[in-house]
Design a protein around this motif. Sequence first.
Motif, mmCIF file in Angstrom:
data_model
loop_
_atom_site.group_PDB
_atom_site.id
_atom_site.type_symbol
_atom_site.label_atom_id
_atom_site.label_comp_id
_atom_site.label_asym_id
_atom_site.label_seq_id
_atom_site.Cartn_x
_atom_site.Cartn_y
_atom_site.Cartn_z
ATOM 1 N N PRO A 185 0.825 -1.221 0.000
ATOM 2 C CA PRO A 185 0.000 0.000 0.000
ATOM 3 C C PRO A 185 0.850 1.259 0.000
ATOM 4 O O PRO A 185 1.801 1.374 0.779
ATOM 5 C CB PRO A 185 -0.814 -0.125 1.301
ATOM 6 N N LEU A 186 0.529 2.202 -0.893
ATOM 7 C CA LEU A 186 1.204 3.501 -0.892
ATOM 8 C C LEU A 186 0.518 4.434 0.102
ATOM 9 O O LEU A 186 1.154 5.296 0.694
ATOM 10 C CB LEU A 186 1.180 4.096 -2.303
ATOM 11 N N LYS A 187 -0.812 4.244 0.250
ATOM 12 C CA LYS A 187 -1.589 4.963 1.264
ATOM 13 C C LYS A 187 -2.363 3.933 2.060
ATOM 14 O O LYS A 187 -2.912 2.986 1.505
ATOM 15 C CB LYS A 187 -2.565 5.942 0.597
ATOM 16 N N LEU A 188 -2.452 4.136 3.370
ATOM 17 C CA LEU A 188 -3.099 3.146 4.229
ATOM 18 C C LEU A 188 -4.598 3.376 4.320
ATOM 19 O O LEU A 188 -5.086 4.493 4.171
ATOM 20 C CB LEU A 188 -2.480 3.189 5.622
ATOM 21 N N SER A 189 -5.306 2.291 4.584
ATOM 22 C CA SER A 189 -6.744 2.363 4.833
ATOM 23 C C SER A 189 -6.980 2.561 6.328
ATOM 24 O O SER A 189 -6.108 2.292 7.153
ATOM 25 C CB SER A 189 -7.426 1.071 4.369
ATOM 26 N N GLY A 190 -8.200 3.002 6.673
ATOM 27 C CA GLY A 190 -8.548 3.165 8.093
ATOM 28 C C GLY A 190 -7.940 4.426 8.685
ATOM 29 O O GLY A 190 -7.392 5.276 7.979
ATOM 30 N N THR A 191 -8.020 4.514 10.025
ATOM 31 C CA THR A 191 -7.524 5.726 10.720
ATOM 32 C C THR A 191 -6.732 5.400 11.975
ATOM 33 O O THR A 191 -6.163 6.301 12.594
ATOM 34 C CB THR A 191 -8.714 6.618 11.123
ATOM 35 N N ASP A 192 -6.654 4.113 12.376
ATOM 36 C CA ASP A 192 -6.046 3.802 13.672
ATOM 37 C C ASP A 192 -4.568 3.452 13.577
ATOM 38 O O ASP A 192 -4.006 2.859 14.491
ATOM 39 C CB ASP A 192 -6.810 2.656 14.348
ATOM 40 N N TYR A 193 -3.925 3.814 12.476
ATOM 41 C CA TYR A 193 -2.494 3.553 12.361
ATOM 42 C C TYR A 193 -1.710 4.660 13.076
ATOM 43 O O TYR A 193 -2.161 5.806 13.162
ATOM 44 C CB TYR A 193 -2.066 3.458 10.895
ATOM 45 N N PRO A 194 -0.513 4.331 13.589
ATOM 46 C CA PRO A 194 0.307 5.354 14.256
ATOM 47 C C PRO A 194 0.747 6.435 13.270
ATOM 48 O O PRO A 194 0.812 6.200 12.059
ATOM 49 C CB PRO A 194 1.521 4.559 14.756
ATOM 50 N N GLU A 195 1.080 7.590 13.804
ATOM 51 C CA GLU A 195 1.535 8.684 12.941
ATOM 52 C C GLU A 195 2.807 8.282 12.198
ATOM 53 O O GLU A 195 2.980 8.595 11.025
ATOM 54 C CB GLU A 195 1.807 9.930 13.791
#
Length: 668
Positions: A156-166
């Motif tokens: 993935p070049l951009k991640l899905s969702g919102t709960d990934y660390p900064e």
Amino acid sequence: MDKTAIKQQIDQLRQELEKHNYQYYVLSQPLISDFEFDMKLKELEKLEAEHPGFFDPNSPTQRVGSDINQEFVQVKHQYPMLSLSNSYSLGELRDFDQRIKRQIDEPYEFVCELKFDGTSISLSYENGQLVRAVTRGDGEKGDDVTANVRTIRSIPLKLSGTDYPEKFDIRGEVLLPFAVFAELNQAREEIGEAPFANPRNAASGTLKMQNSSEVAKRKLDAYFYYLLGENLPDDGHYESLQHAKRWGFKISEHIRKCATINEVIDYINHWDHERFNLPVATDGIVIKVNSRRLQNNLGFTAKSPRWAVAYKFKAEQVSTTLESVSFQVGRTGAVTPVANLTPVLLAGTIVKRASLHNADIINKLDLHLNDVVFVEKGGEIIPKIVDVNASLRHPMAQKISFITHCPECGTELVRREGEAAHYCPNETGCPPQIKGRIEHFISRRAMDIDGLGEETIELLYNEGLIHNIADLYELTAGQLVPLERLGEKSAERILKSLENSKNVPFERVLFALGIRFVGETVAKKLAQKLVSIDALQSASLEELTAIDEIGSRIAESVLAYFQDIRNLEIIRRLKEKGLQFELDQSVISERSNKLEGLSIVISGTFEKYSRDELKDLIEKHGGKNVGSISKKTSYLLGGSNIGPSKLEKVEKLGVPVLSEEDFLKMIE
């Protein structure tokens, strides 16, 4: 349409394409056809080209890579990439469990993972976007291969969702699936290059290629197995990987939590047999303590973590009898020996043949007819003979020698200095070479002629209707319709596709001719520099080798091609039929020599054009793109966020810095 609406349309297409990319390459559950995907991608490419201000390096359109060579920069790992200690027996695994028990006085569980046999990679993400990809290197620092990794569609070049660390790093293994590896080796053997020994070597070599557009064609894959960072979503290693899976990473579905070492051993016993049914190479099992808190308590030795160990499978090997050796001829005339064996069960499949690759390998093994040989699969697709039981050899056994004449046409074989393969030089009279060149000509990346395939080419050749690629354009409906398996509709499709192929651009026509060592990238370089087939035909060795990436081997092959009067006759006939043998005038009109003799390095981000578009402009105007700054660098074309190391080197060497605006004025 206003800019806001255009931006929304571009964003929507990017999201759709990334979703379909994930469904296809990670989940293997495509929701739309390849054609529908390609149409959406073309629509996005058109919008991005018309509105370069909305360029995004993480757009799905950027996964094809760049034709510009790059020099890899060494990058220090934030977290060292340590090796795992290996174990080769179940007793050693029990010892590993006992050592943990002595250090930890609370319950713990293990995570078992397949050990993929590829090349290690560390990816860094910030705010949900890929910012860097670095090889293992020496564990402390590795090569920045971000441009190449961006071409791997399962990453993935951009991640899905919102709960990934900064910010976080994720470790994984880049590999080549068996099917892709087999195709790659077949292609290499056809042009006389040595095949890769195994998928691991092929993946490693591909990841370090200088040309990311070539990397994109190799169809690399990647699995991920380890998250590192300050604010990971869970203490459990297994649980963190499940989060990573939801973010879009390809996590093996075969990862398991085990409560005891006996469950670990059950897992190992299962995969010692089942691994042969996987589409990728594995060479063992990795066992880790699940809790990150307990991992930290257990700590590290100087070389490896105390909380993890790798159990290595033994490569399966069987003995059988060498019944004979046959020889196959590829489209370039390369002759490949194949061992024909008494059928034997190996790694879950019946093996009847093993590749011998070339004469040197036959001599090294000292093979004799009816030898008892040891055959191994391990990470290989095609089984290979690894040893011979000479003690069982009959004293009168006949030594296997490489043939001296072509098995198809009887022509004496040649072996060029510095090459491993033997060749049949009868290019225009050897049936496999004739049919192979025609199959290459009609292939998708070349002329892309619909309705013709290997079987149809075989049929047309056997019927005496075609003997070379020019004969294709002499075919008529009256000749095709009566043939077996064809008919009116098939004939109409073939003839229409042949007619459409007259619009294929020059660089692809040049690739389709099948000149030895002239692949897609080389054909493009030659076409862009020399503009027409006539200019290429009259070019000298010095003129050819002066072109970027064209060495003496390629140049000599091109010269030899045009010295053969039979090739010149084929080109004459193809010209008469209307094929494109020079660059389109619209492409030529955009070219100039305003940057001739200048070597330019690009760094940073730009407002009006993407970096790839600027590199294209440099080449169109006669300049040369280079990846690193040296005394020979003419300019640094710099945008915002130029790398500090580049700025430091520019100042030290006194290299002038061009802004995007200044550069565009230079080529007006």
